[in-house]
Write an enzyme that holds these catalytic residues in place. Structure first.
Site, PDB file in Angstrom:
ATOM      1  N   CYS A  93       5.955  -7.266   3.315  1.00  0.00           N
ATOM      2  CA  CYS A  93       5.275  -6.027   2.652  1.00  0.00           C
ATOM      3  C   CYS A  93       5.001  -6.436   0.990  1.00  0.00           C
ATOM      4  O   CYS A  93       4.188  -6.107   0.544  1.00  0.00           O
ATOM      5  CB  CYS A  93       6.208  -5.222   3.027  1.00  0.00           C
ATOM      6  SG  CYS A  93       6.524  -4.313   4.339  1.00  0.00           S
ATOM      7  N   CYS A 119      10.828  -4.498  -1.267  1.00  0.00           N
ATOM      8  CA  CYS A 119      11.641  -4.860  -0.205  1.00  0.00           C
ATOM      9  C   CYS A 119      10.964  -5.362   0.808  1.00  0.00           C
ATOM     10  O   CYS A 119       9.706  -5.086   1.067  1.00  0.00           O
ATOM     11  CB  CYS A 119      12.451  -4.036   0.510  1.00  0.00           C
ATOM     12  SG  CYS A 119      11.607  -2.533   1.329  1.00  0.00           S
ATOM     13  N   HIS A 151       1.246   3.199   2.959  1.00  0.00           N
ATOM     14  CA  HIS A 151       2.053   1.700   2.780  1.00  0.00           C
ATOM     15  C   HIS A 151       1.139   0.646   3.762  1.00  0.00           C
ATOM     16  O   HIS A 151       1.409   0.367   4.728  1.00  0.00           O
ATOM     17  CB  HIS A 151       3.285   1.703   3.281  1.00  0.00           C
ATOM     18  CG  HIS A 151       4.191   0.322   3.225  1.00  0.00           C
ATOM     19  ND1 HIS A 151       3.505  -0.697   2.488  1.00  0.00           N
ATOM     20  CD2 HIS A 151       5.319  -0.102   3.709  1.00  0.00           C
ATOM     21  CE1 HIS A 151       4.431  -1.825   2.397  1.00  0.00           C
ATOM     22  NE2 HIS A 151       5.369  -1.320   3.262  1.00  0.00           N
TER      23      HIS A 151
END
Length: 389
Positions: free
Chosen positions: A91, A375, A345
């Site tokens: 990510c 994260c 996202h």
């Protein structure tokens, strides 16, 4: 050593990562190319001067395979002489691209470089780069973690349990994200960063009318009898409402030195001050933002009180709330224009999306220092500090 500054930052609107999403008809290469073209149009920079384009993409398979960033550069109309590479830190892929780009400028390896990212989760679904029955981890990981690694949703549940985060608290945070994002849109605060594409001009997942009562009616997203037996402390409070959705989008920032910016007549938005990356427990997985924040502040010689704005990726409400409990950060300074729960996202694009939102928020609010952290799967996290100019 030279400094590194951001002179432009743009993103597409963010669409639902489903077949009926507003950007599902757009090839991921075209999504990313749109942000690259917008960068050079807004700055007037000759793309032939760009030394490199570093892009983040997570699921590098299918339409996102074969070094997506290189073909986005060509699709954007840049000269063939402009190189490109695609990186994967899950990510945080495009935040890592920012780190690499800035460090290249600071070292003298680059004068002008783009950091960017893209993910089309409607066309290349999450985990589609791992075929059924294949093991991406290998026997060494099975030996080190004999009980087995777990999905991110279960990690989010474990974080909620460890930090005693209630369903009501997580839902309240999620509602706040939507309200802040909706307010930012109403106030025109996204106008400078969003580059409309093919008739799509707004983020598709923002729900201005979301309420705690509505979210309270959602069922657990990750309940699993086997994991319930393994982790009896889990209360199964993570839902689709207090987690980020799946999305399509792209984002990009143009990075150079102050000297090159002055020579080209470019106005810096922010200076890239300090960087950190860290590993953490790959079972809890999403807690790396806590040590990453501590590490980047230490490297910068700053205290938490020096930071005016924070961007902490809202993979799940529990991640941000656990980070806040451990750091003591003021939530009023966190994700002030909404976060991934509301905005979305799109995995590989999220790092530079956060950076884009952050530098424009810094300019709008006169912030001196800002901190961004994310994260990442596998127990990783990036963090960086920006300085307003």
């Amino acid at each position: 050593m030279r400094d590194a500054v951001i002179v432009e930052a743009v993103r597409t609107p963010i669409g639902k990562g489903k077949p009926n999403g507003s950007l599902a008809h757009v090839h991921p290469v075209q999504l990313l190319a749109h942000t690259l073209r917008t960068l050079v149009e807004r700055t007037g920079v000759d793309p032939a001067l760009i030394d490199d384009v570093i892009g983040g993409t997570v699921d590098q398979v299918g339409e996102q395979a074969m070094n997506t960033t290189r073909f986005a550069v060509l699709s954007a109309g840049f000269p063939e002489s402009v190189p490109a590479t695609t990186v994967d830190r899950q990510c945080g892929s495009s935040q890592q691209a920012v780190h690499f780009a800035a460090q290249g400028v600071m070292s003298g390896a680059y004068d002008l470089v783009v950091a960017c990212g893209v993910e089309s989760m409607s066309r290349v679904p999450m985990w589609s780069n791992v075929s059924d029955g294949q093991d991406p981890f290998g026997p060494g990981i099975a030996e080190r973690y004999p009980e087995g690694l777990i999905p991110q949703g279960i990690s989010a549940e474990l974080i909620a349990a460890k930090w005693s985060l209630t369903r009501a608290r997580m839902d309240e945070f999620a509602v706040s994200s939507h309200r802040k994002a909706a307010a930012a849109w109403r106030s025109g605060l996204f106008d400078a960063e969003v580059a409309p594409l093919e008739g799509v001009a707004r983020d598709e997942c923002v729900r201005p009318d979301s309420t705690p009562e509505v979210l309270a009616g959602l069922r657990s997203a990750y309940h699993d009898p086997a994991f319930a037996e393994r982790f009896p402390q889990i209360e199964w409070n993570i839902t689709a409402g207090n987690a980020s959705p799946v999305n399509d989008g792209a984002s990009a920032v143009l990075i150079t030195s102050s000297e090159t910016a002055a020579r080209l007549g470019l106005r810096p938005l922010a200076r890239l001050h300090s960087f950190a990356v860290t590993g953490s427990d790959p079972v809890l997985m999403l807690t790396g933002v806590i040590p990453a924040t501590e590490k980047v502040l230490r490297r910068a010689g700053l205290d938490l009180a020096d930071i005016d704005l924070f961007e902490v990726n809202e993979a799940f409400s529990s991640v941000v709330l656990a980070w806040q409990q451990e750091t003591g950060a003021d939530l009023a300074k966190v994700n002030v224009h909404g976060g991934a729960i509301a905005l979305g996202h799109p995995l590989g694009a999220s790092g530079t999306r956060l950076t884009t939102t952050l530098v424009h928020a810094m300019r709008a609010r006169g912030a001196r220092y800002a901190l961004q952290t994310m994260c990442e799967a596998g127990g990783l996290a990036n963090a960086m500090i920006l300085e307003g100019l």
